[in-house]
Design a protein around this motif. Sequence first.
Motif, PDB file in Angstrom:
ATOM      1  N   LEU A 211       7.936  -1.671 -69.483  1.00 51.33           N
ATOM      2  CA  LEU A 211       9.195  -2.378 -69.757  1.00 51.33           C
ATOM      3  C   LEU A 211       9.667  -3.177 -68.534  1.00 51.33           C
ATOM      4  CD1 LEU A 211      11.275  -2.640 -72.054  1.00 51.33           C
ATOM      5  CD2 LEU A 211      12.531  -0.755 -71.024  1.00 51.33           C
ATOM      6  N   ARG A 212       9.532  -2.559 -67.348  1.00 54.34           N
ATOM      7  CA  ARG A 212       9.937  -3.267 -66.122  1.00 54.34           C
ATOM      8  C   ARG A 212       9.131  -4.550 -65.977  1.00 54.34           C
ATOM      9  NH1 ARG A 212      10.546   1.543 -63.741  1.00 54.34           N
ATOM     10  NH2 ARG A 212       8.352   1.617 -63.112  1.00 54.34           N
ATOM     11  N   ASN A 215      10.117  -7.106 -68.690  1.00 56.59           N
ATOM     12  CA  ASN A 215      11.429  -7.730 -68.460  1.00 56.59           C
ATOM     13  C   ASN A 215      11.416  -8.685 -67.278  1.00 56.59           C
ATOM     14  OD1 ASN A 215      12.774  -6.731 -70.649  1.00 56.59           O
ATOM     15  ND2 ASN A 215      13.634  -4.957 -69.583  1.00 56.59           N
ATOM     16  N   SER A 219      13.510 -13.988 -69.607  1.00 53.43           N
ATOM     17  CA  SER A 219      14.786 -14.463 -69.074  1.00 53.43           C
ATOM     18  C   SER A 219      15.864 -13.430 -69.411  1.00 53.43           C
ATOM     19  CB  SER A 219      15.145 -15.823 -69.679  1.00 53.43           C
ATOM     20  OG  SER A 219      15.363 -15.670 -71.056  1.00 53.43           O
ATOM     21  N   VAL A 220      17.015 -13.554 -68.734  1.00 53.84           N
ATOM     22  CA  VAL A 220      18.083 -12.553 -68.877  1.00 53.84           C
ATOM     23  C   VAL A 220      18.414 -12.281 -70.340  1.00 53.84           C
ATOM     24  CG1 VAL A 220      20.502 -12.052 -68.375  1.00 53.84           C
ATOM     25  CG2 VAL A 220      19.100 -13.170 -66.659  1.00 53.84           C
ATOM     26  N   GLY A 221      18.534 -13.343 -71.115  1.00 47.86           N
ATOM     27  CA  GLY A 221      18.971 -13.187 -72.498  1.00 47.86           C
ATOM     28  C   GLY A 221      17.919 -12.603 -73.434  1.00 47.86           C
ATOM     29  N   ARG A 223      15.730 -10.025 -72.484  1.00 49.41           N
ATOM     30  CA  ARG A 223      15.212  -8.742 -72.000  1.00 49.41           C
ATOM     31  C   ARG A 223      15.358  -7.633 -73.030  1.00 49.41           C
ATOM     32  NH1 ARG A 223      17.676  -9.585 -66.104  1.00 49.41           N
ATOM     33  NH2 ARG A 223      16.191 -11.195 -65.493  1.00 49.41           N
ATOM     34  N   LEU A 225      15.764  -3.522 -74.033  1.00 50.36           N
ATOM     35  CA  LEU A 225      16.298  -2.225 -73.612  1.00 50.36           C
ATOM     36  C   LEU A 225      15.302  -1.137 -74.003  1.00 50.36           C
ATOM     37  CD1 LEU A 225      20.035  -2.545 -74.741  1.00 50.36           C
ATOM     38  CD2 LEU A 225      19.166  -2.563 -72.402  1.00 50.36           C
ATOM     39  N   ARG A 268      34.032   1.153 -80.130  1.00 51.65           N
ATOM     40  CA  ARG A 268      35.025   1.247 -79.055  1.00 51.65           C
ATOM     41  C   ARG A 268      36.316   1.768 -79.673  1.00 51.65           C
ATOM     42  NH1 ARG A 268      32.941  -0.615 -74.644  1.00 51.65           N
ATOM     43  NH2 ARG A 268      34.844  -0.338 -73.469  1.00 51.65           N
ATOM     44  N   MET A 289      14.841  -6.380 -80.694  1.00 53.22           N
ATOM     45  CA  MET A 289      15.952  -6.403 -79.722  1.00 53.22           C
ATOM     46  C   MET A 289      17.064  -7.335 -80.217  1.00 53.22           C
ATOM     47  SD  MET A 289      17.110  -5.321 -76.805  1.00 53.22           S
ATOM     48  CE  MET A 289      18.680  -5.784 -76.074  1.00 53.22           C
ATOM     49  N   LEU A 292      18.848  -5.613 -83.026  1.00 55.98           N
ATOM     50  CA  LEU A 292      19.716  -4.528 -82.557  1.00 55.98           C
ATOM     51  C   LEU A 292      20.994  -5.086 -81.924  1.00 55.98           C
ATOM     52  CD1 LEU A 292      20.132  -1.483 -81.989  1.00 55.98           C
ATOM     53  CD2 LEU A 292      18.909  -1.811 -79.832  1.00 55.98           C
ATOM     54  N   ALA A 293      20.827  -6.118 -81.075  1.00 55.22           N
ATOM     55  CA  ALA A 293      22.007  -6.709 -80.412  1.00 55.22           C
ATOM     56  C   ALA A 293      22.969  -7.271 -81.459  1.00 55.22           C
ATOM     57  CB  ALA A 293      21.563  -7.805 -79.443  1.00 55.22           C
ATOM     58  N   VAL A 296      24.734  -4.341 -83.331  1.00 57.41           N
ATOM     59  CA  VAL A 296      25.775  -3.689 -82.522  1.00 57.41           C
ATOM     60  C   VAL A 296      27.022  -4.588 -82.470  1.00 57.41           C
ATOM     61  CG1 VAL A 296      26.398  -2.915 -80.200  1.00 57.41           C
ATOM     62  CG2 VAL A 296      24.155  -2.337 -81.138  1.00 57.41           C
ATOM     63  N   ARG A 300      30.675  -3.655 -84.219  1.00 56.64           N
ATOM     64  CA  ARG A 300      31.906  -3.516 -83.427  1.00 56.64           C
ATOM     65  C   ARG A 300      32.952  -4.559 -83.776  1.00 56.64           C
ATOM     66  NH1 ARG A 300      28.789  -1.625 -77.899  1.00 56.64           N
ATOM     67  NH2 ARG A 300      28.522   0.523 -78.589  1.00 56.64           N
ATOM     68  N   ASP A 321      22.892   6.927 -72.982  1.00 60.37           N
ATOM     69  CA  ASP A 321      23.908   6.234 -72.182  1.00 60.37           C
ATOM     70  C   ASP A 321      25.075   7.141 -71.820  1.00 60.37           C
ATOM     71  OD1 ASP A 321      22.775   3.738 -71.851  1.00 60.37           O
ATOM     72  OD2 ASP A 321      23.452   3.037 -73.800  1.00 60.37           O
TER      73      ASP A 321
ATOM     74  N   ARG B  33      30.615   0.838 -65.669  1.00 58.82           N
ATOM     75  CA  ARG B  33      30.023   1.499 -66.848  1.00 58.82           C
ATOM     76  C   ARG B  33      30.769   2.774 -67.199  1.00 58.82           C
ATOM     77  NH1 ARG B  33      23.666   1.081 -67.810  1.00 58.82           N
ATOM     78  NH2 ARG B  33      24.445   2.201 -69.615  1.00 58.82           N
ATOM     79  N   MET B  41      23.690  -1.670 -73.931  1.00 59.64           N
ATOM     80  CA  MET B  41      23.802  -2.965 -74.607  1.00 59.64           C
ATOM     81  C   MET B  41      25.017  -3.738 -74.061  1.00 59.64           C
ATOM     82  SD  MET B  41      22.443  -4.899 -76.947  1.00 59.64           S
ATOM     83  CE  MET B  41      21.545  -3.987 -78.182  1.00 59.64           C
ATOM     84  N   LEU B  44      24.107  -5.041 -70.586  1.00 55.79           N
ATOM     85  CA  LEU B  44      23.201  -6.189 -70.673  1.00 55.79           C
ATOM     86  C   LEU B  44      23.984  -7.438 -71.101  1.00 55.79           C
ATOM     87  CD1 LEU B  44      20.365  -7.392 -70.581  1.00 55.79           C
ATOM     88  CD2 LEU B  44      20.012  -6.598 -72.914  1.00 55.79           C
ATOM     89  N   ILE B  48      24.352 -10.936 -69.182  1.00 55.26           N
ATOM     90  CA  ILE B  48      24.054 -12.221 -69.856  1.00 55.26           C
ATOM     91  C   ILE B  48      25.254 -13.161 -69.721  1.00 55.26           C
ATOM     92  CG2 ILE B  48      23.657 -13.293 -72.113  1.00 55.26           C
ATOM     93  CD1 ILE B  48      21.997 -10.785 -72.866  1.00 55.26           C
ATOM     94  N   HIS B  51      25.318 -14.590 -66.265  1.00 52.95           N
ATOM     95  CA  HIS B  51      24.224 -15.565 -66.119  1.00 52.95           C
ATOM     96  C   HIS B  51      24.590 -16.891 -66.797  1.00 52.95           C
ATOM     97  CE1 HIS B  51      20.309 -17.436 -66.365  1.00 52.95           C
ATOM     98  NE2 HIS B  51      20.388 -17.440 -67.688  1.00 52.95           N
ATOM     99  N   GLU B  57      20.202 -16.423 -61.912  1.00 50.23           N
ATOM    100  CA  GLU B  57      19.198 -15.521 -62.495  1.00 50.23           C
ATOM    101  C   GLU B  57      19.409 -14.132 -61.911  1.00 50.23           C
ATOM    102  OE1 GLU B  57      16.895 -15.359 -64.719  1.00 50.23           O
ATOM    103  OE2 GLU B  57      17.077 -17.426 -65.453  1.00 50.23           O
ATOM    104  N   GLU B  60      16.330  -7.593 -63.260  1.00 41.37           N
ATOM    105  CA  GLU B  60      16.748  -6.259 -63.679  1.00 41.37           C
ATOM    106  C   GLU B  60      16.935  -5.323 -62.492  1.00 41.37           C
ATOM    107  OE1 GLU B  60      15.458  -3.928 -67.706  1.00 41.37           O
ATOM    108  OE2 GLU B  60      13.920  -4.254 -66.222  1.00 41.37           O
ATOM    109  N   TYR B  63      20.447  -5.068 -61.144  1.00 41.37           N
ATOM    110  CA  TYR B  63      21.576  -4.611 -61.970  1.00 41.37           C
ATOM    111  C   TYR B  63      22.489  -3.618 -61.246  1.00 41.37           C
ATOM    112  CZ  TYR B  63      19.486  -6.645 -66.264  1.00 41.37           C
ATOM    113  OH  TYR B  63      18.984  -7.480 -67.224  1.00 41.37           O
TER     114      TYR B  63
END
Lengths: 394, 83
Positions: A211-212, A215, A219-221, A223, A225, A268, A289, A292-293, A296, A300, A321, B33, B41, B44, B48, B51, B57, B60, B63
């Motif tokens: 995964l490391r 990722n 790009s950031v958007g 990645r 989890l 929340r 991913m 899932l995003a 979520v 919410r 988490d 956190r 999520m 992240l 984002i 960014h 940039e 990870e 973070y």
Amino acid sequence: MADFRMPSLGADMEAGTLIKWLKQAGETVKRSDIIAEVDTDKGAIEIEVFEDGVIEEIVAQPGEKVPVGRTLARIRTAGIAPAPAPAPPREAAQVTAATAAGAPAGEPGPPSPRRAGAPPPAHVAASPAARRRATELGLDLRSIAGTGPHGAITLADVEGTAAAAAAPAPAPARQQAMRRAIASAMAKSKREIPHAYVTTTIDMFRAMAWLRAENERRSVGDRLLPAVLLLKAVATAVPDVPEVNGYWLEDRLQPTSTVHLGTAIALRGGGLISPAIHDVGQRDLGALMRGLADLVARARSGALRGSELTDATITVTNLGDQGVDGVLPIIYPPQVAIVGFGRIVERPWVVDGRIEPRPVLNASLSFDHRAVDGHRAGLFLASVDRRLQAPGVL
Amino acid sequence: MTEQDLRAIVRQALAKVAPETAAMEIEADGPLREEYDLDSMDFLNFIIGLHKATGVEIPETDYPRLGTLAGALAYLEERRGQA
């Protein structure tokens, strides 16, 4: 002609309040179009239609609380001629929509807005503007409290009643309702389902290293989890032990061939909801991913679809988490299994006879012992573990 | 971009995932956190958001440096200085 009915969006749901129609009578609809929004104990839910056709008649009006299974609208499916134009309104047509939809005779119910087009009765004191507006909105003047001279109903009274009927429940009321719904579903599950549990500890060294590296090139958007690897591993392990995937209904296991993963999502402010991600096994990790995003975010913000609340065939809850080592979750009836994951944490681990620090994960399977045997439950967790040792092929 | 601008960006990205923080005083060194119950999520999405607003940039491995308001501000300032 097909009836579009108030769906059951969970074992605990008895009724929902129609918030609004997104399509009107006369409009063409296609299977899976979202045509209405309904307020439930779990928030506002978008409801899809399951036929192609034309909306022939809107039966329920915004603000109405409609029991599960009652007709919300009638849909003329392909190949069926339109119904003749409705007869002029008669006194008999002035029954409330809830009664018209089949409420048991004599059963008292909450005040319900009238069907659009039915003229309000003349004996209620109301201003002409209020009378006109009530007719436009399809509201029964007798269900509105008047604040004008001698209790006469004003235009503001009508507008206020319409707004209150269409507004979702306020947050504290919704939280109480959700708490009750969760309590009811969980108590029913523990009362009726003979739960049994198996647990294992999974070495996540390979999965986390993969995964490391993955990722780093994303790009950031884009990645991923770790949760996405876990979902995919669960979905792809199902064919090894198919009896964990399906429903216990009519006193027997009814397995399903598709894997729609219920995903427990904490809201929340309290409460949780477990909508499904469809066809998880068929999606690549990037698509999973994004799914899932999206799920979520919509859970919410109160924008889930009805099918997402009804289609889960097995559920995953991930409390990593929250810093817990593991969880033994309660099954969502009528499903027969739920997978629980704790946090991924470094622990001493024996590798080739030497102790090394390794990221490890506690996984559990709570299963309905009517449908699944302990031996098979153990095989399922072993299959999940095996898949996480080869993350590149997930 | 001033420090004030960056602070507004961080606050906005945080408020997007934890709306209740919009009207709150945020402790500079408080762990975001834990204090605002952000799951992975949420975190992240916070990254984002930073960014997208700054163009920085954020690998990870960095973070952990963005785990507090002060840390996020210092990180973004440093990375913008390198750009």
